[in-house]
Design a protein around this motif. Structure first.
Motif, PDB file in Angstrom:
ATOM      1  N   SER A   2      -2.040   6.697   9.559  1.00 42.88           N
ATOM      2  CA  SER A   2      -3.350   7.439   8.913  1.00 42.88           C
ATOM      3  C   SER A   2      -4.474   5.905   8.571  1.00 42.88           C
ATOM      4  CB  SER A   2      -3.224   8.022   7.910  1.00 42.88           C
ATOM      5  OG  SER A   2      -2.670   7.375   6.937  1.00 42.88           O
ATOM      6  N   ALA A   3      -5.604   5.553   8.263  1.00 42.08           N
ATOM      7  CA  ALA A   3      -6.117   4.809   7.615  1.00 42.08           C
ATOM      8  C   ALA A   3      -5.139   4.459   6.062  1.00 42.08           C
ATOM      9  CB  ALA A   3      -7.832   5.626   7.658  1.00 42.08           C
ATOM     10  N   ALA A   4      -5.362   5.326   5.627  1.00 45.70           N
ATOM     11  CA  ALA A   4      -4.751   4.870   4.232  1.00 45.70           C
ATOM     12  C   ALA A   4      -3.753   4.213   4.487  1.00 45.70           C
ATOM     13  CB  ALA A   4      -3.973   6.565   3.186  1.00 45.70           C
ATOM     14  N   ASP A   5      -2.655   4.680   5.515  1.00 44.22           N
ATOM     15  CA  ASP A   5      -0.813   4.045   5.762  1.00 44.22           C
ATOM     16  C   ASP A   5      -2.132   2.743   6.040  1.00 44.22           C
ATOM     17  OD1 ASP A   5       0.869   6.682   6.872  1.00 44.22           O
ATOM     18  OD2 ASP A   5       0.515   6.188   4.991  1.00 44.22           O
ATOM     19  N   ASN A   6      -3.128   2.482   7.567  1.00 46.30           N
ATOM     20  CA  ASN A   6      -3.269   1.271   7.678  1.00 46.30           C
ATOM     21  C   ASN A   6      -3.596   0.414   6.138  1.00 46.30           C
ATOM     22  OD1 ASN A   6      -3.526  -0.671  10.125  1.00 46.30           O
ATOM     23  ND2 ASN A   6      -5.429  -0.452   9.592  1.00 46.30           N
ATOM     24  N   VAL A  11      -2.662  -4.262   2.785  1.00 49.18           N
ATOM     25  CA  VAL A  11      -2.789  -4.500   1.435  1.00 49.18           C
ATOM     26  C   VAL A  11      -0.714  -5.588   1.877  1.00 49.18           C
ATOM     27  CG1 VAL A  11      -1.728  -4.260  -0.319  1.00 49.18           C
ATOM     28  CG2 VAL A  11      -3.698  -3.758   0.733  1.00 49.18           C
ATOM     29  N   LYS A  12       0.000  -4.745   2.760  1.00 48.87           N
ATOM     30  CA  LYS A  12       1.707  -5.751   1.971  1.00 48.87           C
ATOM     31  C   LYS A  12       1.647  -6.629   2.891  1.00 48.87           C
ATOM     32  CE  LYS A  12       5.738  -4.043   3.487  1.00 48.87           C
ATOM     33  NZ  LYS A  12       7.325  -2.950   3.701  1.00 48.87           N
ATOM     34  N   SER A  13       1.004  -6.699   3.852  1.00 43.52           N
ATOM     35  CA  SER A  13       1.324  -8.116   4.658  1.00 43.52           C
ATOM     36  C   SER A  13       0.718  -9.108   3.995  1.00 43.52           C
ATOM     37  CB  SER A  13       0.573  -7.958   6.065  1.00 43.52           C
ATOM     38  OG  SER A  13       0.374  -8.898   6.908  1.00 43.52           O
ATOM     39  N   ALA A  14      -0.700  -8.638   3.731  1.00 44.10           N
ATOM     40  CA  ALA A  14      -1.068  -9.927   2.523  1.00 44.10           C
ATOM     41  C   ALA A  14      -0.398 -10.448   1.129  1.00 44.10           C
ATOM     42  CB  ALA A  14      -2.347  -8.972   2.104  1.00 44.10           C
ATOM     43  N   VAL A  15       0.514  -9.555   0.537  1.00 47.74           N
ATOM     44  CA  VAL A  15       0.933  -9.935  -0.170  1.00 47.74           C
ATOM     45  C   VAL A  15       2.426 -10.861  -0.243  1.00 47.74           C
ATOM     46  CG1 VAL A  15       2.882  -9.153  -1.446  1.00 47.74           C
ATOM     47  CG2 VAL A  15       0.399  -8.184  -1.338  1.00 47.74           C
ATOM     48  N   ARG A  16       2.887 -10.678   1.272  1.00 49.04           N
ATOM     49  CA  ARG A  16       3.557 -11.405   1.836  1.00 49.04           C
ATOM     50  C   ARG A  16       3.335 -12.478   2.127  1.00 49.04           C
ATOM     51  NH1 ARG A  16       7.783  -7.140   5.999  1.00 49.04           N
ATOM     52  NH2 ARG A  16       8.945  -6.015   4.103  1.00 49.04           N
TER      53      ARG A  16
END
Length: 256
Positions: A2-6, A11-16
């Motif tokens: 979903s768009a929300a999941d994407n 965000v998770k990738s950016a944080v990492r």
């Protein structure tokens, strides 16, 4: 997906990505994939792909074998741009130049970053015996004159929420009890400057003042001097020069 999941995945990738860059920034040299994985805890396959992407973009560099990683030149370019474009740094340059002439000691401009202060600009002392400080150096706020000057612009409760009850000891003179530090901050507020009495580096004393461009303050000036060269008259000159520089940099209230 979903768009929300994407969105969450992005965000998770950016944080990492940010966490990885901060990991390497705080640990000079090259590190193996295993060492990095043990520190950050990411799945090794995901970590490898992220590292390779950052290598391709110039944020991370590798050795000749391609198996050890370190911070890349792209981070330096962005860091330099941050300092060069900072309005406070630009405004403080004349003050640092004048302080260097008045005191003949090492000067610093630094910014509060969580529980630490980060050096934004320096002026080295002309003396052979002098401290070495580089732009980007990160030091604990509780053990530095810069940090204490800035913490003193916070309320006691704000300091308690920021710092742990037990503080790291850097020298035999470092205050390690948060409540004792808070009591000292009361004195800092009353006298208008902070002092580091060999609390961060043995043989070195520092004096600092916060720049009241914001409330609480974010930036501070300091002067570092070896104990061997510090006389009561020289200390008074340094304190007076710092307070005068702070007053010159204090914004004038707009007339209504």
């Amino acid at each position: 997906m979903s768009a929300a999941d994407n969105g969450g995945s992005q965000v998770k990738s950016a944080v990492r990505t940010v966490e990885l860059l901060e990991y390497f920034a705080g640990r000079p040299g090259l590190h193996s994939l295993t060492t990095v994985q043990e520190a950050v805890g990411y799945p090794k396959s995901s970590l490898f792909m992220l590292l390779r992407t950052l290598v391709d973009l110039g944020w991370i560099e590798t050795d000749a074998t391609g198996t050890r990683y370190g911070i890349g030149v792209r981070a330096l370019l962005v860091g330099t741009s941050c300092v060069d474009g900072d309005e406070v740094v630009a405004a403080a340059r004349p003050a640092l130049d004048r302080l260097a002439e008045d005191t003949a000691e090492t000067l610093h401009l630094a910014r509060l970053d969580g529980t630490h202060v980060v050096t934004l600009a320096t002026r080295p002392s002309p003396h052979h015996l002098r401290p070495f400080t580089r732009v980007g150096r990160r030091l604990p706020a509780h053990s530095t004159a810069l940090g204490k000057a800035l913490l003193a612009t916070h309320t006691d409760d704000q300091v308690r929420s920021l710092l742990p009850p037990v503080l790291a000891r850097l020298t035999e003179h470092t205050r390690t009890d948060r409540e004792e530090l808070i009591a000292e901050l009361h004195t800092v507020r009353a006298q208008g400057y902070a002092a580091d009495r060999e609390e961060n580096t043995l043989g070195l004393r520092c004096f600092g003042v916060a720049l009241p461009h914001r409330s609480p303050a974010r930036d501070a000036l300091s002067c570092s001097v070896p104990v061997a060269r510090l006389t009561p008259a020289h200390e008074q000159l340094i304190r007076d020069a710092l307070c005068a520089a702070r007053d010159r940099l204090t914004p004038v209230p707009r007339q209504r």
